[in-house]
Design a protein around this motif. Structure first.
Motif, PDB file in Angstrom:
ATOM      1  N   THR A  19      -4.843 100.724 -78.647  1.00  0.00           N
ATOM      2  CA  THR A  19      -3.609 101.128 -78.748  1.00  0.00           C
ATOM      3  C   THR A  19      -3.280 102.618 -78.031  1.00  0.00           C
ATOM      4  N   ALA A  57       4.413 103.219 -72.941  1.00  0.00           N
ATOM      5  CA  ALA A  57       5.172 103.382 -73.851  1.00  0.00           C
ATOM      6  C   ALA A  57       6.007 104.710 -74.093  1.00  0.00           C
ATOM      7  N   GLN A  90      -1.112  97.243 -88.748  1.00  0.00           N
ATOM      8  CA  GLN A  90      -0.099  98.449 -88.419  1.00  0.00           C
ATOM      9  C   GLN A  90       0.814  98.891 -87.515  1.00  0.00           C
ATOM     10  N   PRO A  91       1.859  98.977 -88.214  1.00  0.00           N
ATOM     11  CA  PRO A  91       3.291  98.558 -86.882  1.00  0.00           C
ATOM     12  C   PRO A  91       3.235  99.700 -85.864  1.00  0.00           C
ATOM     13  N   LEU A  92       3.464  99.010 -84.397  1.00  0.00           N
ATOM     14  CA  LEU A  92       3.389 100.031 -83.130  1.00  0.00           C
ATOM     15  C   LEU A  92       3.847 101.121 -83.815  1.00  0.00           C
ATOM     16  N   ASP A  93       5.057 100.860 -84.090  1.00  0.00           N
ATOM     17  CA  ASP A  93       6.735 101.862 -84.009  1.00  0.00           C
ATOM     18  C   ASP A  93       6.041 103.266 -84.709  1.00  0.00           C
ATOM     19  N   ASP A  94       5.254 102.945 -85.765  1.00  0.00           N
ATOM     20  CA  ASP A  94       4.640 104.058 -86.693  1.00  0.00           C
ATOM     21  C   ASP A  94       3.851 104.916 -86.079  1.00  0.00           C
ATOM     22  N   VAL A 146       0.293 102.870 -76.277  1.00  0.00           N
ATOM     23  CA  VAL A 146       1.186 103.791 -76.330  1.00  0.00           C
ATOM     24  C   VAL A 146       1.552 104.995 -75.224  1.00  0.00           C
ATOM     25  N   ASP A 203      -1.265 109.282 -91.422  1.00  0.00           N
ATOM     26  CA  ASP A 203      -0.793 108.715 -90.095  1.00  0.00           C
ATOM     27  C   ASP A 203      -2.719 107.991 -89.403  1.00  0.00           C
ATOM     28  N   LYS A 235       5.069 110.962 -80.207  1.00  0.00           N
ATOM     29  CA  LYS A 235       5.812 111.469 -80.651  1.00  0.00           C
ATOM     30  C   LYS A 235       5.720 113.165 -80.939  1.00  0.00           C
ATOM     31  N   LEU A 266       3.743 105.310 -82.777  1.00  0.00           N
ATOM     32  CA  LEU A 266       4.638 105.900 -81.595  1.00  0.00           C
ATOM     33  C   LEU A 266       5.079 106.691 -82.095  1.00  0.00           C
ATOM     34  N   LYS A 267       6.238 106.764 -83.940  1.00  0.00           N
ATOM     35  CA  LYS A 267       6.057 108.603 -84.463  1.00  0.00           C
ATOM     36  C   LYS A 267       5.701 109.036 -84.214  1.00  0.00           C
TER      37      LYS A 267
END
Length: 272
Positions: free
Chosen positions: A196, A203, A156-160, A200, A125, A166, A162-163
């Motif tokens: 980045t 979002a 590197q995926p932004l979704d990763d 985040v 991560d 969170k 964000l996880k």
């Protein structure tokens, strides 16, 4: 003049040979050394010939050490050089071994950087700054570090991310401003860039119910008040409590209201 009287295969390693001069053991040699000098029985070897054989044999042994070291995972020139140095191999020999490794594509810094990038994106991560640190520690050239750090950011995926954010945010309690600060610090420690992190934060939803904030404020107030009541008295307890809670991001008016609600006016009351 010294003469080779026997060349025999070693019992425990069929690719190494024992070399005898005038019926006395002289040294062990690698099969490549044997072939390179086309050694054979009854061959006359002068002192300068033996020096060449010994030097080449050291070179071959160093290559074998390097190949074994490289067999476990990809390595950089710096890592291989350090490993050979610990084996008491001379710098000139190390330089020749590194040249050999580059020619044989056993060392490839672009491949190393790309492989580390893929591994870190898939299995960790961590952000690009940690990636850059690892490349620097491994001795990768700065130009390649900068080049592959940009690729790292792109891939590197932004979704990763964000996880990850969170998950961190769930553990951070308190007012919104402090939760943002704590999240920013945590993401920076994981190696993410400011750009980045800002994406985040934009979002994410940092909102909390008034009830939740009220409970948190009450809890923090009790901890701070009881702590300072052991050191101070009177108004100083209240002032220190207010300062502490404001540093944690709570609004002054909310703190004052909560103090009054708790029955604290002059700092002499004790919160249970």
């Amino acid at each position: 003049m010294p003469k080779i009287t026997k060349i025999e295969v070693q019992k425990n390693n069929k690719e190494r040979f024992n070399l005898y001069l005038d019926d006395e053991f002289e040294m062990g040699i690698d099969i490549d050394t044997f072939v390179y000098f086309n050694l054979k029985k009854d061959q006359i070897v002068e002192a300068q010939d033996m020096e060449k054989i010994q030097n080449y044999e050291q070179y071959r042994q160093a290559i074998n050490i390097a190949i074994q070291y490289l067999s476990y995972r990809k390595r950089t020139e710096h890592e291989v050089a350090q490993h050979l140095s610990k084996k008491d191999i001379s710098e000139p020999v190390i330089a020749n071994v590194l040249e050999y490794c580059h020619k044989q594509k056993l060392i490839d810094h672009k491949d190393y950087a790309n492989s580390l990038k893929n591994t870190m994106i898939l299995t960790t991560d961590k952000g690009p700054e940690i990636f850059k640190q690892k490349l620097h520690q491994a001795g990768i050239e700065q130009k390649l570090i900068d080049e592959y750090a940009l690729i790292y950011i792109e891939e590197q995926p932004l979704d990763d991310i964000l996880k990850v954010a969170k998950k961190i945010l769930k553990q951070k309690k308190g007012p919104q401003i402090k939760r943002k600060e704590k999240l920013t610090q945590s993401l920076m420690q994981k190696g993410y860039t400011f750009d980045t992190i800002n994406l985040v934060i934009e979002a994410l939803d940092f909102s909390q119910s008034e009830e939740t904030l009220d409970i948190l404020l009450q809890d923090e107030l009790e901890k701070a008040y009881n702590k300072f009541s052991k050191k101070y008295s009177g108004k100083k307890i209240i002032n220190k409590t207010i300062e502490t809670l404001m540093r944690k991001g709570y609004q002054y008016d909310k703190i004052k209201s909560k103090l009054e609600e708790s029955g604290i006016e002059d700092g002499t009351e004790e919160i249970e």
